[in-house]
Design an enzyme around this catalytic site. Sequence first.
Site, mmCIF file in Angstrom:
data_model
loop_
_atom_site.group_PDB
_atom_site.id
_atom_site.type_symbol
_atom_site.label_atom_id
_atom_site.label_comp_id
_atom_site.label_asym_id
_atom_site.label_seq_id
_atom_site.Cartn_x
_atom_site.Cartn_y
_atom_site.Cartn_z
ATOM 1 N N ARG A 18 0.807 -1.213 0.000
ATOM 2 C CA ARG A 18 0.000 0.000 0.000
ATOM 3 C C ARG A 18 0.847 1.273 0.000
ATOM 4 N NH1 ARG A 18 -2.357 -3.999 2.895
ATOM 5 N NH2 ARG A 18 -4.528 -4.450 2.343
ATOM 6 N N HIS A 43 -0.694 -2.517 -4.570
ATOM 7 C CA HIS A 43 -0.054 -3.381 -5.572
ATOM 8 C C HIS A 43 0.030 -2.738 -6.962
ATOM 9 C CE1 HIS A 43 0.306 -6.382 -2.597
ATOM 10 N NE2 HIS A 43 -0.856 -6.969 -2.723
ATOM 11 N N HIS A 118 3.075 -13.028 -5.302
ATOM 12 C CA HIS A 118 1.869 -13.102 -4.468
ATOM 13 C C HIS A 118 1.213 -14.485 -4.488
ATOM 14 C CE1 HIS A 118 -1.617 -11.605 -2.308
ATOM 15 N NE2 HIS A 118 -1.141 -10.367 -2.322
ATOM 16 N N TYR A 120 -0.359 -17.826 -3.079
ATOM 17 C CA TYR A 120 -1.014 -18.319 -1.870
ATOM 18 C C TYR A 120 -0.595 -19.775 -1.673
ATOM 19 C CZ TYR A 120 -4.259 -14.321 -1.843
ATOM 20 O OH TYR A 120 -4.819 -13.064 -1.803
ATOM 21 N N GLN A 223 5.705 -9.625 3.887
ATOM 22 C CA GLN A 223 4.318 -9.475 4.306
ATOM 23 C C GLN A 223 3.745 -10.865 4.558
ATOM 24 O OE1 GLN A 223 3.050 -6.373 4.520
ATOM 25 N NE2 GLN A 223 0.859 -6.680 4.847
ATOM 26 N N GLU A 250 5.075 -12.546 1.144
ATOM 27 C CA GLU A 250 5.458 -11.621 0.074
ATOM 28 C C GLU A 250 6.702 -10.833 0.501
ATOM 29 O OE1 GLU A 250 1.746 -9.326 -0.851
ATOM 30 O OE2 GLU A 250 0.961 -10.764 0.632
#
Length: 286
Positions: A18, A43, A118, A120, A223, A250
Amino acid sequence: MDGSSPYFGCIVGRVANRIKNGGFTLSGQHYNLPINNGPNTLHGGKIGFDKVVWKVEEQKDGENPSVKFSYHSHDGEQGFPGDLDVSATYTLSGNLELRLDMEAVPRNKSTPVSLAQHTYWNLAGHNRGDILNHSVQIWGSHVTPVDENLIPTGELFPVKGTAFDLTNEKIVGSTISEVPGGYDHNYVLDCGESVDGLKHAAKVKDPSSSRVLDLWTNAPGVQFYTGNFLDGIVGKEVAVYGKHAGLCLETQGFPNAVNQANFPSIIVSPGEVYRHTMVFKFSVQS
């Protein structure tokens, strides 16, 4: 491409995470960016690097197969200054490792750059429920605490004795209720082992499969995100991804670093090369 999935498996940029109020000032000039996450830019904006078509630059077979993708980001794209050439090379090694090397070269203006991968992760396998039984260890003794809009306050907060303390292995579900909304925080990678310029950032284990993921990087932060906003997205084989169906690690520059002078700089100037490496090491441990 259509924005219906929350950054599954992609590279985000030009600046990951952000940027407060969708703007920053650089060399005396203010830049306004698209707002796409509350009052902030997330992003890279509404059409970040996850929503553009990258070129397959090179593909290699053999003992360590690899594929290199490239993308040219033009001056003013999503409000960011300067032309930027970006590449991402994925390499498989013979010892259960996946390496990602990201590079970016500004051509004519200084610009903020902070790319992130990114993916998952759910080490139990596809469509196997949530990650709350996974254990996680992160070699970060501080986090960058956030305000109500998930923007770092500028502090470096010691994690010792709190729910954020993952310096020792911890089951995600054992403390996630103590973190409002779930984990979605930047850890300062300041206490892990370093080998060949890469720091040991994190370790994830799944007890049901005995699978282990170790992550190494040269980035200053990571992150840790526990899929708090997954809300029933339909994925491959019509699987439904609910809350906490996967976790993200991340590695990155610190969020909103472009507006925080005390954070490591993410400004890259012509003549410099941004380099960001991630190594994912897989194993089995009973």
